[in-house]
Design a protein around this motif. Sequence first.
Motif, PDB file in Angstrom:
ATOM      1  N   VAL A   1       5.774  21.016   6.550  1.00 17.03           N
ATOM      2  CA  VAL A   1       5.722  19.900   5.604  1.00 17.03           C
ATOM      3  C   VAL A   1       7.057  19.840   4.875  1.00 17.03           C
ATOM      4  CG1 VAL A   1       4.625  19.000   3.522  1.00 17.03           C
ATOM      5  CG2 VAL A   1       3.233  20.104   5.289  1.00 17.03           C
ATOM      6  N   THR A   2       7.694  18.688   4.937  1.00 18.78           N
ATOM      7  CA  THR A   2       8.940  18.483   4.202  1.00 18.78           C
ATOM      8  C   THR A   2       8.633  17.610   2.998  1.00 18.78           C
ATOM      9  OG1 THR A   2      10.205  18.629   6.248  1.00 18.78           O
ATOM     10  CG2 THR A   2      11.316  17.647   4.345  1.00 18.78           C
ATOM     11  N   VAL A   3       8.948  18.128   1.823  1.00 19.27           N
ATOM     12  CA  VAL A   3       8.694  17.406   0.577  1.00 19.27           C
ATOM     13  C   VAL A   3      10.013  16.810   0.078  1.00 19.27           C
ATOM     14  CG1 VAL A   3       6.710  18.828  -0.057  1.00 19.27           C
ATOM     15  CG2 VAL A   3       8.986  19.494  -0.822  1.00 19.27           C
ATOM     16  N   PRO A   4       9.939  15.830  -0.811  1.00 28.36           N
ATOM     17  CA  PRO A   4      11.175  15.257  -1.360  1.00 28.36           C
ATOM     18  C   PRO A   4      11.984  16.315  -2.115  1.00 28.36           C
ATOM     19  CG  PRO A   4       9.249  13.944  -1.985  1.00 28.36           C
ATOM     20  CD  PRO A   4       8.733  15.195  -1.350  1.00 28.36           C
ATOM     21  N   GLN A   5      13.283  16.054  -2.203  1.00 28.82           N
ATOM     22  CA  GLN A   5      14.139  16.951  -2.984  1.00 28.82           C
ATOM     23  C   GLN A   5      13.659  16.963  -4.430  1.00 28.82           C
ATOM     24  OE1 GLN A   5      16.646  18.913  -1.821  1.00 28.82           O
ATOM     25  NE2 GLN A   5      16.180  18.184   0.234  1.00 28.82           N
ATOM     26  N   GLY A   6      13.747  18.103  -5.042  1.00 25.64           N
ATOM     27  CA  GLY A   6      13.331  18.230  -6.434  1.00 25.64           C
ATOM     28  C   GLY A   6      13.008  19.676  -6.729  1.00 25.64           C
ATOM     29  N   ALA A   7      13.235  20.058  -7.967  1.00 21.99           N
ATOM     30  CA  ALA A   7      13.115  21.467  -8.346  1.00 21.99           C
ATOM     31  C   ALA A   7      11.757  22.060  -7.989  1.00 21.99           C
ATOM     32  CB  ALA A   7      13.385  21.624  -9.833  1.00 21.99           C
ATOM     33  N   ASP A   8      10.680  21.376  -8.241  1.00 17.73           N
ATOM     34  CA  ASP A   8       9.353  21.948  -8.017  1.00 17.73           C
ATOM     35  C   ASP A   8       8.517  21.159  -7.017  1.00 17.73           C
ATOM     36  OD1 ASP A   8       9.754  24.054  -9.809  1.00 17.73           O
ATOM     37  OD2 ASP A   8       9.185  22.812 -11.521  1.00 17.73           O
ATOM     38  N   ALA A   9       9.141  20.347  -6.182  1.00 18.21           N
ATOM     39  CA  ALA A   9       8.380  19.501  -5.266  1.00 18.21           C
ATOM     40  C   ALA A   9       7.542  20.335  -4.297  1.00 18.21           C
ATOM     41  CB  ALA A   9       9.306  18.566  -4.505  1.00 18.21           C
ATOM     42  N   ALA A  10       8.112  21.385  -3.723  1.00 19.28           N
ATOM     43  CA  ALA A  10       7.351  22.228  -2.791  1.00 19.28           C
ATOM     44  C   ALA A  10       6.234  22.953  -3.531  1.00 19.28           C
ATOM     45  CB  ALA A  10       8.271  23.226  -2.093  1.00 19.28           C
ATOM     46  N   ASP A  11       6.556  23.453  -4.717  1.00 15.23           N
ATOM     47  CA  ASP A  11       5.547  24.155  -5.521  1.00 15.23           C
ATOM     48  C   ASP A  11       4.376  23.225  -5.848  1.00 15.23           C
ATOM     49  OD1 ASP A  11       7.672  25.905  -5.483  1.00 15.23           O
ATOM     50  OD2 ASP A  11       7.841  26.106  -7.650  1.00 15.23           O
ATOM     51  N   ASP A  12       4.706  22.019  -6.281  1.00 15.44           N
ATOM     52  CA  ASP A  12       3.656  21.058  -6.648  1.00 15.44           C
ATOM     53  C   ASP A  12       2.773  20.719  -5.447  1.00 15.44           C
ATOM     54  OD1 ASP A  12       4.707  21.047  -9.223  1.00 15.44           O
ATOM     55  OD2 ASP A  12       5.774  19.146  -8.962  1.00 15.44           O
ATOM     56  N   TRP A  13       3.378  20.571  -4.265  1.00 19.72           N
ATOM     57  CA  TRP A  13       2.618  20.246  -3.069  1.00 19.72           C
ATOM     58  C   TRP A  13       1.667  21.389  -2.726  1.00 19.72           C
ATOM     59  CZ3 TRP A  13       1.092  21.631   1.712  1.00 19.72           C
ATOM     60  CH2 TRP A  13       0.607  20.628   2.546  1.00 19.72           C
ATOM     61  N   ILE A  14       2.174  22.613  -2.774  1.00 17.88           N
ATOM     62  CA  ILE A  14       1.340  23.783  -2.456  1.00 17.88           C
ATOM     63  C   ILE A  14       0.173  23.883  -3.431  1.00 17.88           C
ATOM     64  CG2 ILE A  14       1.284  26.314  -2.416  1.00 17.88           C
ATOM     65  CD1 ILE A  14       4.201  26.160  -1.298  1.00 17.88           C
ATOM     66  N   VAL A  15       0.433  23.725  -4.703  1.00 18.73           N
ATOM     67  CA  VAL A  15      -0.634  23.827  -5.705  1.00 18.73           C
ATOM     68  C   VAL A  15      -1.668  22.721  -5.510  1.00 18.73           C
ATOM     69  CG1 VAL A  15      -1.138  23.676  -8.185  1.00 18.73           C
ATOM     70  CG2 VAL A  15       0.761  25.084  -7.384  1.00 18.73           C
ATOM     71  N   ALA A  16      -1.218  21.528  -5.145  1.00 23.49           N
ATOM     72  CA  ALA A  16      -2.160  20.424  -4.929  1.00 23.49           C
ATOM     73  C   ALA A  16      -3.060  20.677  -3.719  1.00 23.49           C
ATOM     74  CB  ALA A  16      -1.399  19.106  -4.751  1.00 23.49           C
ATOM     75  N   GLU A  17      -2.553  21.350  -2.706  1.00 19.41           N
ATOM     76  CA  GLU A  17      -3.295  21.541  -1.462  1.00 19.41           C
ATOM     77  C   GLU A  17      -4.104  22.832  -1.402  1.00 19.41           C
ATOM     78  OE1 GLU A  17      -3.559  19.313   1.135  1.00 19.41           O
ATOM     79  OE2 GLU A  17      -2.521  17.941  -0.223  1.00 19.41           O
ATOM     80  N   ALA A  18      -3.612  23.892  -2.012  1.00 22.14           N
ATOM     81  CA  ALA A  18      -4.255  25.208  -1.892  1.00 22.14           C
ATOM     82  C   ALA A  18      -5.628  25.207  -2.552  1.00 22.14           C
ATOM     83  CB  ALA A  18      -3.380  26.284  -2.512  1.00 22.14           C
ATOM     84  N   ARG A  19      -6.537  25.929  -1.928  1.00 21.65           N
ATOM     85  CA  ARG A  19      -7.893  26.094  -2.457  1.00 21.65           C
ATOM     86  C   ARG A  19      -8.146  27.566  -2.720  1.00 21.65           C
ATOM     87  NH1 ARG A  19     -11.637  22.707   1.744  1.00 21.65           N
ATOM     88  NH2 ARG A  19     -10.595  20.706   1.576  1.00 21.65           N
TER      89      ARG A  19
END
Length: 164
Positions: free
Chosen positions: A53-71
Motif C-alpha cells: 500500500v502506497t500512501v500519500p506523502q506526509g509525516a504520519d500518512a502511513a501511521d494513520d493508514w495502519i491505525v485505521a486498518e488494524a484490528r
Amino acid sequence: MDEPERLPIVYVDADACPVREETIRVAGRHGLMVVMVSNGGIRPSRDPMVRVVTVPQGADAADDWIVAEARAGDIVVTADIPLAGRALDKGALVLAPTGKPFTPASIGMALAMRDLKQHLRETGEIRGFNPSFSARDRSAFLGALDLMARQAKSHAQQARRTDY
C-alpha cells in the motif's frame, strides 16, 4: 452461514523497515497476510499473501493508514513509538524490528524515553545516532515474530469459539 475465521494480518511500517523480507517469510509459514505500508519506493510483490500500500506523502500518512486498518489481534511491525502506542490502543500486537515487543505496560516508558532523547538532542546534550541494526537484532526479530504470530492465531481461534 458461518463467517470464515479471520486470521490476523501483519501490518508493516515499511519505509525504513530492515526486516521486510523476514516478516514475509515468518508470516508465510503461519499463513498470514502481510500489508507493507509506505510512502513509496517498495516494489509490488508477486506473493498473493503480500499487499503493498502506497500512501500519500506526509509525516504520519502511513501511521494513520495502519491505525485505521488494524484490528485487535493484528500484528504491527514498527520502530515508530507513537505508532506503536496507537496500535496498542486498538488492541494490536506490536513488535519493533529489533524483536522487542511493545506492550501496554512498556509503551509509557518508551514514549517518555523517546521524548527525553529528543529533548537532549535538541539541546545538544547528545547526538542523534541510533545504534546500527545488527544480526542479533534480526535473529531476535525472527523469534519474536514467530512467537507473536502463534499467539495472534491462537487468540483469533479462541475468539471464534466464544462467538457461538
